[in-house]
Design a protein around this motif. Structure first.
Motif, PDB file in Angstrom:
ATOM      1  N   ILE A  25       0.853  -1.191   0.000  1.00 32.25           N
ATOM      2  CA  ILE A  25       0.000   0.000   0.000  1.00 32.25           C
ATOM      3  C   ILE A  25       0.892   1.245   0.000  1.00 32.25           C
ATOM      4  N   ALA A  26       0.531   2.221  -0.839  1.00 32.34           N
ATOM      5  CA  ALA A  26       1.205   3.526  -0.828  1.00 32.34           C
ATOM      6  C   ALA A  26       0.119   4.588  -0.788  1.00 32.34           C
ATOM      7  N   GLY A  27       0.191   5.461   0.164  1.00 30.87           N
ATOM      8  CA  GLY A  27      -0.809   6.511   0.306  1.00 30.87           C
ATOM      9  C   GLY A  27      -1.577   6.354   1.604  1.00 30.87           C
ATOM     10  N   TYR A  28      -2.349   7.377   1.935  1.00 34.35           N
ATOM     11  CA  TYR A  28      -3.012   7.429   3.235  1.00 34.35           C
ATOM     12  C   TYR A  28      -4.536   7.469   3.139  1.00 34.35           C
ATOM     13  N   SER A  29      -5.094   7.240   1.970  1.00 36.01           N
ATOM     14  CA  SER A  29      -6.540   7.355   1.821  1.00 36.01           C
ATOM     15  C   SER A  29      -7.307   6.263   2.563  1.00 36.01           C
ATOM     16  N   MET A  30      -6.675   5.138   2.861  1.00 38.28           N
ATOM     17  CA  MET A  30      -7.362   4.054   3.574  1.00 38.28           C
ATOM     18  C   MET A  30      -6.885   3.915   5.027  1.00 38.28           C
ATOM     19  N   TYR A  31      -6.143   4.909   5.520  1.00 42.86           N
ATOM     20  CA  TYR A  31      -5.744   4.932   6.919  1.00 42.86           C
ATOM     21  C   TYR A  31      -6.987   5.188   7.768  1.00 42.86           C
ATOM     22  N   PRO A  32      -7.197   4.611   8.892  1.00 43.58           N
ATOM     23  CA  PRO A  32      -6.286   3.819   9.706  1.00 43.58           C
ATOM     24  C   PRO A  32      -6.315   2.314   9.431  1.00 43.58           C
ATOM     25  N   LEU A  33      -7.126   1.897   8.445  1.00 46.46           N
ATOM     26  CA  LEU A  33      -7.173   0.471   8.138  1.00 46.46           C
ATOM     27  C   LEU A  33      -5.789  -0.036   7.775  1.00 46.46           C
ATOM     28  N   VAL A  34      -5.140   0.649   6.866  1.00 44.37           N
ATOM     29  CA  VAL A  34      -3.801   0.252   6.424  1.00 44.37           C
ATOM     30  C   VAL A  34      -2.849   1.436   6.504  1.00 44.37           C
ATOM     31  N   THR A  35      -1.583   1.128   6.712  1.00 41.19           N
ATOM     32  CA  THR A  35      -0.542   2.143   6.811  1.00 41.19           C
ATOM     33  C   THR A  35       0.334   2.088   5.569  1.00 41.19           C
ATOM     34  N   LEU A  56      -9.588  -2.299  -6.176  1.00 43.15           N
ATOM     35  CA  LEU A  56      -8.558  -1.480  -6.802  1.00 43.15           C
ATOM     36  C   LEU A  56      -9.178  -1.007  -8.110  1.00 43.15           C
ATOM     37  N   ILE A  57      -9.188   0.307  -8.305  1.00 38.87           N
ATOM     38  CA  ILE A  57      -9.770   0.845  -9.534  1.00 38.87           C
ATOM     39  C   ILE A  57      -8.705   1.570 -10.344  1.00 38.87           C
ATOM     40  N   LYS A  58      -8.962   1.618 -11.634  1.00 38.81           N
ATOM     41  CA  LYS A  58      -8.137   2.429 -12.525  1.00 38.81           C
ATOM     42  C   LYS A  58      -9.017   3.579 -12.983  1.00 38.81           C
ATOM     43  N   ARG A  59      -8.652   4.783 -12.549  1.00 42.90           N
ATOM     44  CA  ARG A  59      -9.421   5.962 -12.938  1.00 42.90           C
ATOM     45  C   ARG A  59      -9.266   6.198 -14.442  1.00 42.90           C
ATOM     46  N   ASP A  60     -10.155   7.005 -14.977  1.00 41.66           N
ATOM     47  CA  ASP A  60     -10.097   7.321 -16.399  1.00 41.66           C
ATOM     48  C   ASP A  60      -8.791   8.028 -16.782  1.00 41.66           C
ATOM     49  N   ASP A  61      -8.144   8.694 -15.808  1.00 42.15           N
ATOM     50  CA  ASP A  61      -6.869   9.363 -16.099  1.00 42.15           C
ATOM     51  C   ASP A  61      -5.666   8.423 -15.972  1.00 42.15           C
ATOM     52  N   GLY A  62      -5.945   7.131 -15.657  1.00 46.10           N
ATOM     53  CA  GLY A  62      -4.882   6.130 -15.600  1.00 46.10           C
ATOM     54  C   GLY A  62      -4.295   5.882 -14.223  1.00 46.10           C
ATOM     55  N   THR A  63      -4.702   6.655 -13.214  1.00 39.79           N
ATOM     56  CA  THR A  63      -4.180   6.418 -11.867  1.00 39.79           C
ATOM     57  C   THR A  63      -4.940   5.276 -11.203  1.00 39.79           C
ATOM     58  N   PHE A  64      -4.273   4.599 -10.276  1.00 39.64           N
ATOM     59  CA  PHE A  64      -4.843   3.465  -9.563  1.00 39.64           C
ATOM     60  C   PHE A  64      -5.110   3.866  -8.121  1.00 39.64           C
ATOM     61  N   VAL A  65      -6.282   3.447  -7.606  1.00 39.48           N
ATOM     62  CA  VAL A  65      -6.691   3.808  -6.257  1.00 39.48           C
ATOM     63  C   VAL A  65      -7.401   2.626  -5.612  1.00 39.48           C
ATOM     64  N   LEU A  66      -7.148   2.447  -4.336  1.00 37.29           N
ATOM     65  CA  LEU A  66      -7.822   1.426  -3.534  1.00 37.29           C
ATOM     66  C   LEU A  66      -8.751   2.157  -2.570  1.00 37.29           C
TER      67      LEU A  66
END
Length: 163
Positions: A25-35, A56-66
């Motif tokens: 995981i990279a990023g803090y959008s799902m904190y505190p579940l994951v670090t 896990l999604i791939k946005r229309d701009d190509g970025t990936f987000v969980l």
């Protein structure tokens, strides 16, 4: 191709072919579940997405987000939000879904999203909070959008201290 593009291309292919893959995981959008940079997610092919799932999604701009599914509209679109965020991500469809979290490795401990009681309590609490605070959530989203417009319009003046 960047290293990230190569990695996510491999993730997409592996999951699409019925495999599972664990990624850090990279990023803090799902904190505190994951670090970030400590924990990992186990991704598998999504069958039927439900409210509370974490794809896990791939946005229309190509970025990936969980992010977590907080609502499924009648037309099949998903509304998602990170556990540590207040802006709702709308307009997500099955074409954006790469895979779904079937488990997490949190601080060295394996968590199954279907059976781990602590995880299930976290999920229900989050879904309840986002549903209960929908109106304040909408208000915060509007405030954030207006704030970002102001910053983009007047950011140089604020940054320089000019009036």
């Amino acid at each position: 191709m960047t290293d990230s593009e190569v990695l996510f291309s491999f993730v997409e292919e592996t999951v699409a072919n019925g495999g599972s893959i664990k990624i850090k995981i990279a990023g803090y959008s799902m904190y505190p579940l994951v670090t970030s940079r400590r924990d990992s997610v186990l991704l598998t092919k999504a069958q039927k997405i439900k409210k509370g799932d974490v794809p896990l999604i791939k946005r229309d701009d190509g970025t990936f987000v969980l992010h977590r599914v907080v609502k499924i509209k009648e037309n099949g679109e998903y509304i998602m939000c990170g556990d540590n965020q207040f802006l709702l991500e709308k307009g997500i469809t099955d074409k954006n879904i790469i895979g779904i979290a079937s488990g997490f490795l949190i601080d060295g401990k394996e968590i199954d999203v279907k059976t781990n009681e602590q995880y299930l309590k976290h999920k229900e609490k989050y879904i309840s909070n986002i549903t209960t605070h929908r109106h304040s959530h909408d208000f915060l989203e509007i405030v954030y959008i207006l704030m970002m417009r102001s910053v983009s319009q007047f950011g140089v003046a604020y940054a320089s201290g000019a009036s």
